[in-house]
Every structure is written in structure tokens, then in C-alpha cells.
Design an enzyme around this catalytic site. Structure first.
Site, mmCIF file in Angstrom:
data_model
loop_
_atom_site.group_PDB
_atom_site.id
_atom_site.type_symbol
_atom_site.label_atom_id
_atom_site.label_comp_id
_atom_site.label_asym_id
_atom_site.label_seq_id
_atom_site.Cartn_x
_atom_site.Cartn_y
_atom_site.Cartn_z
ATOM 1 N N HIS A 184 38.320 37.658 44.871
ATOM 2 C CA HIS A 184 37.484 38.866 44.789
ATOM 3 C C HIS A 184 37.282 39.524 46.157
ATOM 4 O O HIS A 184 36.894 40.680 46.220
ATOM 5 C CB HIS A 184 36.121 38.516 44.182
ATOM 6 C CG HIS A 184 36.209 38.202 42.711
ATOM 7 N ND1 HIS A 184 35.840 39.094 41.739
ATOM 8 C CD2 HIS A 184 36.659 37.108 42.056
ATOM 9 C CE1 HIS A 184 36.044 38.554 40.536
ATOM 10 N NE2 HIS A 184 36.543 37.353 40.706
ATOM 11 N N ASP A 392 35.870 45.076 52.436
ATOM 12 C CA ASP A 392 35.358 44.826 51.085
ATOM 13 C C ASP A 392 36.546 44.620 50.155
ATOM 14 O O ASP A 392 37.503 45.405 50.192
ATOM 15 C CB ASP A 392 34.554 46.050 50.609
ATOM 16 C CG ASP A 392 33.368 45.666 49.746
ATOM 17 O OD1 ASP A 392 33.413 44.585 49.130
ATOM 18 O OD2 ASP A 392 32.399 46.447 49.692
HETATM 19 P P1 ADQ Z 1 29.999 42.035 46.051
HETATM 20 O O1 ADQ Z 1 30.196 41.873 47.497
HETATM 21 O O2 ADQ Z 1 28.743 41.527 45.482
HETATM 22 O O3 ADQ Z 1 31.203 41.388 45.197
HETATM 23 P P2 ADQ Z 1 30.179 44.871 44.925
HETATM 24 O O4 ADQ Z 1 31.477 45.003 44.258
HETATM 25 O O5 ADQ Z 1 29.826 46.027 45.788
HETATM 26 O O6 ADQ Z 1 30.078 43.644 45.877
HETATM 27 O O7 ADQ Z 1 28.968 44.705 43.884
HETATM 28 C C1 ADQ Z 1 29.021 43.874 42.798
HETATM 29 C C2 ADQ Z 1 27.854 44.207 41.856
HETATM 30 O O8 ADQ Z 1 26.589 44.014 42.488
HETATM 31 C C3 ADQ Z 1 27.873 45.640 41.354
HETATM 32 O O9 ADQ Z 1 27.925 45.618 39.952
HETATM 33 C C4 ADQ Z 1 26.593 46.250 41.848
HETATM 34 O O10 ADQ Z 1 25.938 47.080 40.895
HETATM 35 C C5 ADQ Z 1 25.709 45.078 42.150
HETATM 36 N N1 ADQ Z 1 24.894 45.452 43.301
HETATM 37 C C6 ADQ Z 1 25.325 45.687 44.553
HETATM 38 N N2 ADQ Z 1 24.282 46.063 45.317
HETATM 39 C C7 ADQ Z 1 23.200 46.059 44.533
HETATM 40 C C8 ADQ Z 1 21.819 46.369 44.736
HETATM 41 N N3 ADQ Z 1 21.387 46.767 45.929
HETATM 42 N N4 ADQ Z 1 20.958 46.250 43.683
HETATM 43 C C9 ADQ Z 1 21.404 45.860 42.494
HETATM 44 N N5 ADQ Z 1 22.688 45.571 42.234
HETATM 45 C C10 ADQ Z 1 23.566 45.670 43.241
HETATM 46 C C11 ADQ Z 1 32.514 40.792 45.411
HETATM 47 C C12 ADQ Z 1 33.402 41.474 46.459
HETATM 48 C C13 ADQ Z 1 33.596 42.937 46.090
HETATM 49 C C14 ADQ Z 1 34.180 43.038 44.687
HETATM 50 C C15 ADQ Z 1 33.353 42.235 43.697
HETATM 51 C C16 ADQ Z 1 34.028 42.180 42.316
HETATM 52 O O11 ADQ Z 1 32.800 41.355 47.743
HETATM 53 O O12 ADQ Z 1 34.460 43.560 47.026
HETATM 54 O O13 ADQ Z 1 34.159 44.408 44.291
HETATM 55 O O14 ADQ Z 1 33.199 40.897 44.146
HETATM 56 O O15 ADQ Z 1 35.325 41.664 42.399
#
Ligand code: ADQ
Length: 492
Positions: A184, A392
Site C-alpha cells: 500500500h 504517498d
Molecule cells: P494512509 O496513509 O492512511 O494509507 P490515505 O490513502 O490518504 O492514507 O487515507 C486512507 C483513508 O483514511 C481514507 O479513506 C481517508 O478518508 C481516511 N482519512 C485520512 N485522513 C483522515 C482524517 N483526517 N480523518 C478521517 N479520515 C481520514 C495507506 C497509504 C496510502 C494508500 C492507502 C490505501 O499510505 O498511500 O492510499 O494506504 O492503499
């Protein structure tokens, strides 16, 4: 557990090994099997249940009467207690970690070595050979759990950097069933990866999977270049790489979201109610929005600096906009995260101190978390989303923002060139997050953009995320497997 460190000699001996088919000789004509997902956190956790991964895999697992394996979320003082249960039609097998395992495997290796290393932050990596031993031990324990609960004709789909060694341990125990892995987070450039003392062991272990899925073409390139340079691997077809006597599929497989569901959620009463509250607070001003987990990979200090520059350079913006950053802390116990929190508090205070008016706060910074319905309403209310990570894997917030927009009056997405999403979302305004002046200028460009241009860009972005949604991603990952199974069926 035995020390499973691999020497270069062992690896090269295997190049002439007998186990050389694409699926390690395991595929039997017409085998069907179940889908078995393996991830550190599972949807038994209330927090993970609503997440995209759970939505993507739930139906497929339920349909195949499969199961989900992972950490229970519990820390047990002395033993790896295993709990099995059925929840809403899915079987789970989850294991507790001991205190030492939680520290070594999770905090000290996964979070303090692999996460910063794979996000290009060598300065924050705390290499730790002892923690790697525990990482091995936990991977080995999960391999045992898989051996007990999965069957040889199942498709075992492992998720993320917590479990990079699993396939090697399973193969070592003569497991010849199908094994897939999806990363991921980004796969680093070989020059960065090599800084890790365990890089060969980690990469060699990955080569024991049948399929490796990566978020971006850049990640695929980095991985293939690494195995070519380090293991004399050879790309034999578009997606096939021959390495160490095996052939594995290395697939570009960008994760999507349930775009229709997010679009619908943004029109429901809870989202509308949240939107109305924001509108009331903003008055005539427009909203520039950032939403992230509080993490150093997300580029928050640079983003705050860019917003400050924008207010400095374009005084008229002060009357028209407010910036809101939502960033709940995710790993409170890690020092780098509390440092980041302090840095942001300082920046926010300075910018508000410089520009605030009696009736206006330039930057609002929330560390509380919001429900999905509320987030949908916040996205829909925003005129500009500022998504500027320094690294990311994908960034699903960028896709959620687009999905939540009103097609008649859509907001503008400003997206970092370093988010995996930038490869797909070309109609966003793409920026270099380190170039704070360019980001400041781009915010103004977004604020000034005509309705016609906003609609054109949004439509193209929406079509992309709607076509390449979460189900598309799951099918794409499984594709080679399915295709291969069909070929075998035809041959039989
Ligand atoms: P994350 O680093 O957690 O995930 P991201 O893809 O931006 O990053 O977010 C995942 C989920 O978290 C989203 O559904 C989002 O809505 C939720 N989220 C993020 N910030 C939030 C907040 N402030 N409040 C509530 N909810 C929040 C990892 C990798 C990413 C990749 C994902 C999925 O780092 O690059 O996109 O896995 O593969």
C-alpha cells in the site's frame, strides 16, 4: 524459531531449482479455492471496518467462504493467543501479540524502519537488527497461522509492509499454494532501499510470492530495477519477472475507492448538515481544505508554509478564503509524531498571528477525527483541496474529494507529484510540495479558475476514479490468477 537469514549462496543455488513455473508448480487444473486475506489490522477492528480495504475484500471473501487473518489488536503479556470467530458471514483468525513482539515487530521495525525508509525519510529511520529478529519471529508465527487455517487451493492475499517475509516462510514449509502481496505504500528507489541492512532478505522474501501488486508505475520500476541489479532478475514479459529460479508477476495495480458510494454519501443529510455548519462559519469566504492522518509523509509543514506565502503574496486572498487542515494523530507514542505536532502548532500560531483579523482565522487546524459522512460533507463544501504529500503510495483522500463534489459546481484538486494518485489524476493541478512558492501560486490559480474549466477537469477526474474503483482494483490484482486458472481449465 530458527534464524532464517539467507546468504547470497543459498539464493543463487536456487536459480537452477526445479520449482520454476509461474505459480511454483502449484496450480492444478480447475482449482477454485477461497480468498484468504492477511493484514496487520482486520475489520474486526471497528476502525478498520469502514475502510476501503474491508469494503473491497469483504464480498469477495464472503462469496468464496474465505477468511481474514491478522493481528487481534490485543497485546498479551506472554502468548500468541489465537481467536477464531465469524462476523457477518466472514471467518476471522486473529492472533494476539506479546508486548515484546508489539514493540519489536510493529513499533520498532514496521513503523520506525520500514515506514520512513519506504517514504524516503532515511533521516528518520532507526535501523534496529534486534527489532528485525522480532519482525521475523512475528512473520513466522503468522505463516504458521496461515498453514493451520488456509488450504492449499486457497488464494492467500497478503497486505502491506508488515508481512514482507510471509511467502518465504510458507514456501520454506513446503506451501505451494497461491500467494499474492499488495504494497500500500511506495516501493523506494533501490539506492534508498539498500540503506536498510536487511534489504536483500526482505526483497528475496517478496520474490516467493506469485504476484506482487504496487500502487504506481514508479514503484513497479523501482522494484524491478532492484531485482535486476541485486539478484540478476530478468523481465521476461510485460509483467513477468524471472528471479531466483521462479517467475513472478509484478503488477501495477493502483487502489481505488467505492466512488459511487462516496458520491452518494456526500448528498445525504449528515453530509449536508456538516456542510451547512461549515458554510455558516465561513461566511462569504471559500474553503481550502487539507485532510490527512498526521504523518511526516504528508508534507504538512510545507503545506502550511505555502498557505502562509499565499496570504503574504496575495493580500486579496485574505478576504476571500480560509484554510482548514484536518489531521488526527495516528501514532501518538512515536517521537517524530509529537515533534511534527509541535512544529505544526508553531507554524499555525505564527501564520494566524501574522494575518488574523478580529473576525477571521486564516488557518484552522483540527486534530480530531471525523466520521466518513461528515468528511463527505466537508469535501463537498471545499473549493480547493490541498493534497501535498512528500511521498504517498496512493492517497485516497484525493479520490474521495473528487467523488464528493457537486458536478455543477465542483472544487479544484491540487495534488502532489509524489502521491501515487498523481499518475492517474492528471487533470488535477499537479505541484511539487517542496516548492512552496509554486504551491502558493497554484492555490490562487485554483481559486480563480472558471466554472467551465473546473467542470471539465472534474468530469475527467470523476470518470477515472469511477472506472478504476475499488472493485476494479481487486479484479485487476486477481486478473493474472483468474486468467491463468482459465487457461489451465481449458487445457484440462
Ligand atoms: P494512509 O496513509 O492512511 O494509507 P490515505 O490513502 O490518504 O492514507 O487515507 C486512507 C483513508 O483514511 C481514507 O479513506 C481517508 O478518508 C481516511 N482519512 C485520512 N485522513 C483522515 C482524517 N483526517 N480523518 C478521517 N479520515 C481520514 C495507506 C497509504 C496510502 C494508500 C492507502 C490505501 O499510505 O498511500 O492510499 O494506504 O492503499
Amino acid at each position: 524459531m530458527t534464524d532464517k537469514k539467507i546468504t547470497q549462496g543459498e539464493w543463487s543455488n536456487r536459480e537452477s531449482g526445479a520449482n520454476s513455473s509461474v505459480f511454483g508448480g502449484a496450480r492444478k487444473p480447475g482449482n477454485s479455492g477461497r480468498l484468504v486475506a492477511v493484514s496487520n489490522r482486520t475489520p474486526l477492528d471497528a476502525d478498520a471496518r469502514a475502510g476501503g480495504l474491508a469494503v473491497a475484500l469483504w464480498d469477495a471473501i464472503a462469496r468464496s467462504q474465505g477468511l481474514w487473518i491478522g493481528w487481534s489488536g490485543e497485546i498479551n503479556s506472554s502468548e500468541n493467543r489465537v481467536r477464531t470467530e465469524n462476523s457477518d458471514g466472514i471467518d476471522f483468525a486473529v492472533m494476539d501479540l506479546t508486548q515484546d513482539q508489539h514493540k519489536g515487530y510493529y513499533l520498532d521495525y514496521a513503523n520506525s524502519v520500514l515506514w520512513p525508509l519506504f517514504h524516503n525519510r532515511l533521516d528518520l529511520v532507526r535501523f534496529n537488527n534486534r527489532a528485525f529478529k522480532t519482525y521475523r519471529e512475528v512473520n513466522d508465527a503468522f505463516a504458521d497461522l496461515i498453514k493451520i487455517h488456509a488450504k492449499k487451493d486457497d488464494f492467500v492475499w497478503v497486505h502491506d509492509y508488515h508481512f514482507m517475509l510471509l511467502a518465504k516462510y510458507l514456501r520454506g514449509a513446503s506451501w505451494d499454494g497461491r500467494l499474492g502481496f499488495f504494497l500500500h505504500i511506495p516501493f523506494p528507489a533501490p539506492e534508498v532501499f539498500r540503506a536498510c541492512p536487511q534489504h536483500r532478505e526482505l526483497a528475496e522474501a517478496l520474490c516467493h510470492f506469485d504476484i506482487l501488486g504496487f500502487q504506481s508505475k514508479k514503484d513497479v520500476k523501482n522494484f524491478i530495477r532492484y531485482v535486476e541489479e541485486e539478484f540478476k532478475g530478468k523481465r521476461v514479459m510485460d509483467e513477468h519477472v524471472r528471479v531466483g529460479g521462479r517467475t513472478l508477476i509484478v503488477r501495477h495495480c493502483p487502489i481505488g475507492l467505492n466512488a459511487q458510494d462516496m458520491a452518494y454519501t456526500a448528498t445525504l443529510p449528515p453530509a449536508k448538515k456538516t456542510g451547512a455548519r461549515i458554510r455558516q462559519a465561513l461566511g462569504k469566504r471559500r474553503l481550502i481544505l487539507g485532510v490527512d492522518r498526521l504523518d511526516y509523509s504528508k508534507g504538512l509543514p510545507q503545506r502550511f508554509e505555502a498557505v502562509g506565502q499565499m496570504f503574504r503574496k496575495f493580500p486579496h486572498a485574505r478576504e476571500n478564503v480560509s484554510f482548514t487542515q484536518i489531521a488526527p494523530p495516528s501514532r501518538k507514542s512515536v517521537k517524530e509524531y509529537s515533534d511534527l505536532r509541535h512544529q505544526l502548532d508553531g507554524l499555525c500560531g505564527r501564520i494566524n498571528g501574522d494575518f488574523a483579523e478580529l473576525d477571521w482565522t486564516p488557518i484552522r487546524y483540527h486534530t480530531r477525527s471525523y466520521e466518513r459522512e461528515e468528511l463527505a460533507g466537508i469535501y463537498r463544501e471545499a473549493h480547493v483541496a490541498l493534497i501535498t504529500p512528500l511521498a504517498d503510495g496512493m492517497n485516497l483522500v484525493a479520490k474521495e474529494f473528487v467523488a464528493a463534489q457537486d458536478s455543477e459546481d465542483p472544487g479544484v484538486l491540487i495534488l502532489s507529484q509524489f502521491a501515487g494518485a498523481a499518475e492517474q489524476m492528471k487533470e488535477a493541478l499537479i505541484v511539487n510540495p517542496h516548492d512552496t512558492e509554486a504551491v502558493a501560486n497554484t492555490i490562487v490559480q485554483a481559486l480563480d479558475m472558471s466554472l467551465e474549466e473546473r467542470k471539465t477537469r472534474w468530469k475527467a477526474l470523476w470518470d477515472g476514479i469511477n472506472q478504476q474503483d475499488i472493485n476494479w482494483w481487486r479484479k485487476r490484482f486477481m486478473e493474472g490468477d483468474v486468467v491463468d486458472m482459465q487457461k489451465e481449465k481449458m487445457r484440462a
